[in-house]
Motif scaffolding. Structure first.
Motif, PDB file in Angstrom:
ATOM      1  N   SER A   2       0.677  -1.058  -0.158  1.00  0.00           N
ATOM      2  CA  SER A   2      -0.058   0.040  -0.054  1.00  0.00           C
ATOM      3  C   SER A   2       0.789   1.427   0.079  1.00  0.00           C
ATOM      4  CB  SER A   2      -0.830  -0.002   1.275  1.00  0.00           C
ATOM      5  OG  SER A   2      -1.738  -1.022   1.318  1.00  0.00           O
ATOM      6  N   ASP A   3       0.247   2.214  -0.465  1.00  0.00           N
ATOM      7  CA  ASP A   3       0.816   3.710  -0.250  1.00  0.00           C
ATOM      8  C   ASP A   3       1.290   3.875   1.106  1.00  0.00           C
ATOM      9  OD1 ASP A   3       0.543   3.883  -2.976  1.00  0.00           O
ATOM     10  OD2 ASP A   3      -1.424   5.105  -2.605  1.00  0.00           O
ATOM     11  N   THR A   4       2.436   4.567   1.341  1.00  0.00           N
ATOM     12  CA  THR A   4       2.772   5.156   2.936  1.00  0.00           C
ATOM     13  C   THR A   4       1.909   6.111   3.220  1.00  0.00           C
ATOM     14  OG1 THR A   4       5.201   4.948   1.941  1.00  0.00           O
ATOM     15  CG2 THR A   4       4.834   6.222   4.036  1.00  0.00           C
ATOM     16  N   ILE A   5       1.556   5.996   4.437  1.00  0.00           N
ATOM     17  CA  ILE A   5       0.503   7.024   5.182  1.00  0.00           C
ATOM     18  C   ILE A   5       1.426   7.574   6.473  1.00  0.00           C
ATOM     19  CG2 ILE A   5      -1.302   5.678   4.484  1.00  0.00           C
ATOM     20  CD1 ILE A   5      -1.638   4.653   7.451  1.00  0.00           C
ATOM     21  N   GLN A   6       0.749   8.512   6.935  1.00  0.00           N
ATOM     22  CA  GLN A   6       1.319   9.157   8.206  1.00  0.00           C
ATOM     23  C   GLN A   6       0.951   8.420   9.565  1.00  0.00           C
ATOM     24  OE1 GLN A   6       3.833  11.511   7.820  1.00  0.00           O
ATOM     25  NE2 GLN A   6       3.738  11.028   5.846  1.00  0.00           N
ATOM     26  N   PHE A   7       1.417   8.715  10.748  1.00  0.00           N
ATOM     27  CA  PHE A   7       0.806   8.153  11.804  1.00  0.00           C
ATOM     28  C   PHE A   7      -0.541   8.578  12.062  1.00  0.00           C
ATOM     29  CE2 PHE A   7       0.571   7.738  16.568  1.00  0.00           C
ATOM     30  CZ  PHE A   7       0.489   6.120  16.480  1.00  0.00           C
ATOM     31  N   ASP A   8      -0.651   9.940  12.039  1.00  0.00           N
ATOM     32  CA  ASP A   8      -2.111  10.440  12.164  1.00  0.00           C
ATOM     33  C   ASP A   8      -3.122   9.695  11.454  1.00  0.00           C
ATOM     34  OD1 ASP A   8      -0.983  12.211  14.027  1.00  0.00           O
ATOM     35  OD2 ASP A   8      -0.924  13.983  12.735  1.00  0.00           O
ATOM     36  N   ASP A   9      -2.928   9.385  10.007  1.00  0.00           N
ATOM     37  CA  ASP A   9      -3.860   8.662   9.192  1.00  0.00           C
ATOM     38  C   ASP A   9      -3.986   7.320  10.042  1.00  0.00           C
ATOM     39  OD1 ASP A   9      -3.782  10.709   7.154  1.00  0.00           O
ATOM     40  OD2 ASP A   9      -2.039   9.725   6.308  1.00  0.00           O
ATOM     41  N   PHE A  10      -3.301   6.534  10.448  1.00  0.00           N
ATOM     42  CA  PHE A  10      -3.284   5.287  11.214  1.00  0.00           C
ATOM     43  C   PHE A  10      -4.138   5.391  12.317  1.00  0.00           C
ATOM     44  CE2 PHE A  10      -1.879   2.697  14.747  1.00  0.00           C
ATOM     45  CZ  PHE A  10      -2.474   1.300  14.299  1.00  0.00           C
ATOM     46  N   LEU A  11      -4.240   6.856  13.093  1.00  0.00           N
ATOM     47  CA  LEU A  11      -5.029   7.005  14.273  1.00  0.00           C
ATOM     48  C   LEU A  11      -6.334   7.276  14.155  1.00  0.00           C
ATOM     49  CD1 LEU A  11      -2.382   8.894  16.271  1.00  0.00           C
ATOM     50  CD2 LEU A  11      -3.184   6.715  16.727  1.00  0.00           C
ATOM     51  N   LYS A  12      -6.668   7.283  12.727  1.00  0.00           N
ATOM     52  CA  LYS A  12      -8.135   7.750  12.559  1.00  0.00           C
ATOM     53  C   LYS A  12      -8.819   6.481  12.409  1.00  0.00           C
ATOM     54  CE  LYS A  12      -7.170  11.640   9.383  1.00  0.00           C
ATOM     55  NZ  LYS A  12      -7.021  12.007   7.869  1.00  0.00           N
ATOM     56  N   VAL A  13      -8.229   5.091  12.410  1.00  0.00           N
ATOM     57  CA  VAL A  13      -8.842   4.039  12.253  1.00  0.00           C
ATOM     58  C   VAL A  13      -8.938   3.522  13.749  1.00  0.00           C
ATOM     59  CG1 VAL A  13      -9.029   1.653  11.529  1.00  0.00           C
ATOM     60  CG2 VAL A  13      -8.106   3.456  10.017  1.00  0.00           C
ATOM     61  N   GLY A  69     -11.502  -5.237  16.446  1.00  0.00           N
ATOM     62  CA  GLY A  69     -12.662  -4.566  15.424  1.00  0.00           C
ATOM     63  C   GLY A  69     -12.519  -3.044  15.386  1.00  0.00           C
ATOM     64  N   VAL A  70     -12.999  -2.687  14.026  1.00  0.00           N
ATOM     65  CA  VAL A  70     -12.841  -1.286  13.785  1.00  0.00           C
ATOM     66  C   VAL A  70     -14.325  -0.710  14.115  1.00  0.00           C
ATOM     67  CG1 VAL A  70     -12.827   0.465  12.159  1.00  0.00           C
ATOM     68  CG2 VAL A  70     -11.345  -1.270  11.836  1.00  0.00           C
ATOM     69  N   VAL A  71     -14.215   0.138  15.126  1.00  0.00           N
ATOM     70  CA  VAL A  71     -15.379   0.786  15.768  1.00  0.00           C
ATOM     71  C   VAL A  71     -16.109   2.295  15.091  1.00  0.00           C
ATOM     72  CG1 VAL A  71     -15.294  -0.751  17.614  1.00  0.00           C
ATOM     73  CG2 VAL A  71     -14.273   1.649  17.773  1.00  0.00           C
ATOM     74  N   ASN A  72     -15.181   2.517  14.209  1.00  0.00           N
ATOM     75  CA  ASN A  72     -15.386   3.896  13.834  1.00  0.00           C
ATOM     76  C   ASN A  72     -15.912   4.028  12.146  1.00  0.00           C
ATOM     77  OD1 ASN A  72     -12.789   3.723  13.225  1.00  0.00           O
ATOM     78  ND2 ASN A  72     -12.513   5.992  13.425  1.00  0.00           N
ATOM     79  N   PHE A  73     -16.252   3.018  11.648  1.00  0.00           N
ATOM     80  CA  PHE A  73     -16.688   2.878  10.483  1.00  0.00           C
ATOM     81  C   PHE A  73     -18.157   3.295  10.470  1.00  0.00           C
ATOM     82  CE2 PHE A  73     -13.694  -0.224   8.585  1.00  0.00           C
ATOM     83  CZ  PHE A  73     -12.750   0.673   8.168  1.00  0.00           C
ATOM     84  N   ALA A 105      -5.664 -12.379  27.446  1.00  0.00           N
ATOM     85  CA  ALA A 105      -7.047 -11.532  27.937  1.00  0.00           C
ATOM     86  C   ALA A 105      -6.378 -10.160  28.284  1.00  0.00           C
ATOM     87  CB  ALA A 105      -7.924 -12.297  29.001  1.00  0.00           C
ATOM     88  N   VAL A 106      -7.373  -9.107  27.710  1.00  0.00           N
ATOM     89  CA  VAL A 106      -7.058  -7.766  28.058  1.00  0.00           C
ATOM     90  C   VAL A 106      -8.572  -7.148  28.115  1.00  0.00           C
ATOM     91  CG1 VAL A 106      -5.057  -7.615  26.390  1.00  0.00           C
ATOM     92  CG2 VAL A 106      -6.932  -7.157  25.700  1.00  0.00           C
ATOM     93  N   PRO A 107      -8.411  -6.093  28.637  1.00  0.00           N
ATOM     94  CA  PRO A 107      -9.845  -5.352  29.108  1.00  0.00           C
ATOM     95  C   PRO A 107     -10.657  -4.980  27.968  1.00  0.00           C
ATOM     96  CG  PRO A 107      -8.186  -4.310  30.487  1.00  0.00           C
ATOM     97  CD  PRO A 107      -7.427  -5.233  29.359  1.00  0.00           C
ATOM     98  N   ASN A 108     -11.768  -5.272  27.920  1.00  0.00           N
ATOM     99  CA  ASN A 108     -12.545  -4.932  26.647  1.00  0.00           C
ATOM    100  C   ASN A 108     -12.303  -3.300  26.534  1.00  0.00           C
ATOM    101  OD1 ASN A 108     -13.421  -7.377  25.991  1.00  0.00           O
ATOM    102  ND2 ASN A 108     -15.451  -7.202  27.124  1.00  0.00           N
ATOM    103  N   GLY A 109     -12.213  -2.929  25.190  1.00  0.00           N
ATOM    104  CA  GLY A 109     -12.416  -1.370  24.588  1.00  0.00           C
ATOM    105  C   GLY A 109     -10.891  -0.943  24.395  1.00  0.00           C
ATOM    106  N   GLY A 110     -10.057  -1.931  24.745  1.00  0.00           N
ATOM    107  CA  GLY A 110      -8.481  -1.308  24.798  1.00  0.00           C
ATOM    108  C   GLY A 110      -8.265  -1.123  23.268  1.00  0.00           C
ATOM    109  N   ARG A 111      -7.455   0.286  22.859  1.00  0.00           N
ATOM    110  CA  ARG A 111      -7.347   0.601  21.565  1.00  0.00           C
ATOM    111  C   ARG A 111      -5.983   0.020  21.171  1.00  0.00           C
ATOM    112  NH1 ARG A 111      -8.153   6.677  19.001  1.00  0.00           N
ATOM    113  NH2 ARG A 111      -7.411   5.853  16.613  1.00  0.00           N
ATOM    114  N   LEU A 112      -6.143  -0.446  19.886  1.00  0.00           N
ATOM    115  CA  LEU A 112      -4.558  -0.762  19.034  1.00  0.00           C
ATOM    116  C   LEU A 112      -4.147   0.576  18.808  1.00  0.00           C
ATOM    117  CD1 LEU A 112      -3.086  -3.077  17.692  1.00  0.00           C
ATOM    118  CD2 LEU A 112      -4.182  -2.343  15.819  1.00  0.00           C
ATOM    119  N   TYR A 113      -2.840   0.500  19.150  1.00  0.00           N
ATOM    120  CA  TYR A 113      -1.620   1.604  18.808  1.00  0.00           C
ATOM    121  C   TYR A 113      -0.572   1.135  18.151  1.00  0.00           C
ATOM    122  CZ  TYR A 113      -4.379   4.837  21.787  1.00  0.00           C
ATOM    123  OH  TYR A 113      -5.225   5.802  22.192  1.00  0.00           O
TER     124      TYR A 113
END
Length: 113
Positions: A2-13, A69-73, A105-113
């Motif tokens: 894929s094309d290169t993206i900026q870290f801020d673009d990744f954080l949008k997902v 899962g992606v929760v902001n689509f 096992a991790v707490p539900n709602g934890g965000r992937l960074y």
């Protein structure tokens, strides 16, 4: 690749961990699928998703599994079902979907960074 993206673009997902609390067949789907209900913790709550994961999983084996899962689509209408998140997976050698999940096992709602 894929094309290169900026870290801020990744954080949008917004990718979060959640626990599958319900899984049922979705016989009306064009491709074999299940209807999943995933608990993403108190901040996000439960979301529903249609997932084409019938090759490797039976509904009764899915309940209690943590997934990413992606929760902001925006919600997507899939036949008569409204999918509110995208449960993530990768294809195996034959193209069947394998769920992406934490190995501990991790707490539900934890965000992937």
């Amino acid at each position: 690749m894929s094309d290169t993206i900026q870290f801020d673009d990744f954080l949008k997902v917004d990718v979060r961990v959640g626990t599958i609390v319900a899984a049922e067949p979705y016989p009306e789907a064009r491709k074999p699928a299940y209807k999943l209900t995933v608990d993403f913790g108190p901040e996000i709550g439960t979301r529903r998703s249609s997932a084409q994961i019938t090759v490797h999983y039976a509904p009764e084996t899915l309940v209690g599994k943590q997934v990413l899962g992606v929760v902001n689509f925006p919600p997507k209408q899939i036949g008569k079902f409204r999918s509110e998140c995208l449960v993530l997976g990768v294809p195996d050698a034959e193209g069947a979907v394998v769920l992406v999940r934490p190995d501990l096992a991790v707490p539900n709602g934890g965000r992937l960074y």
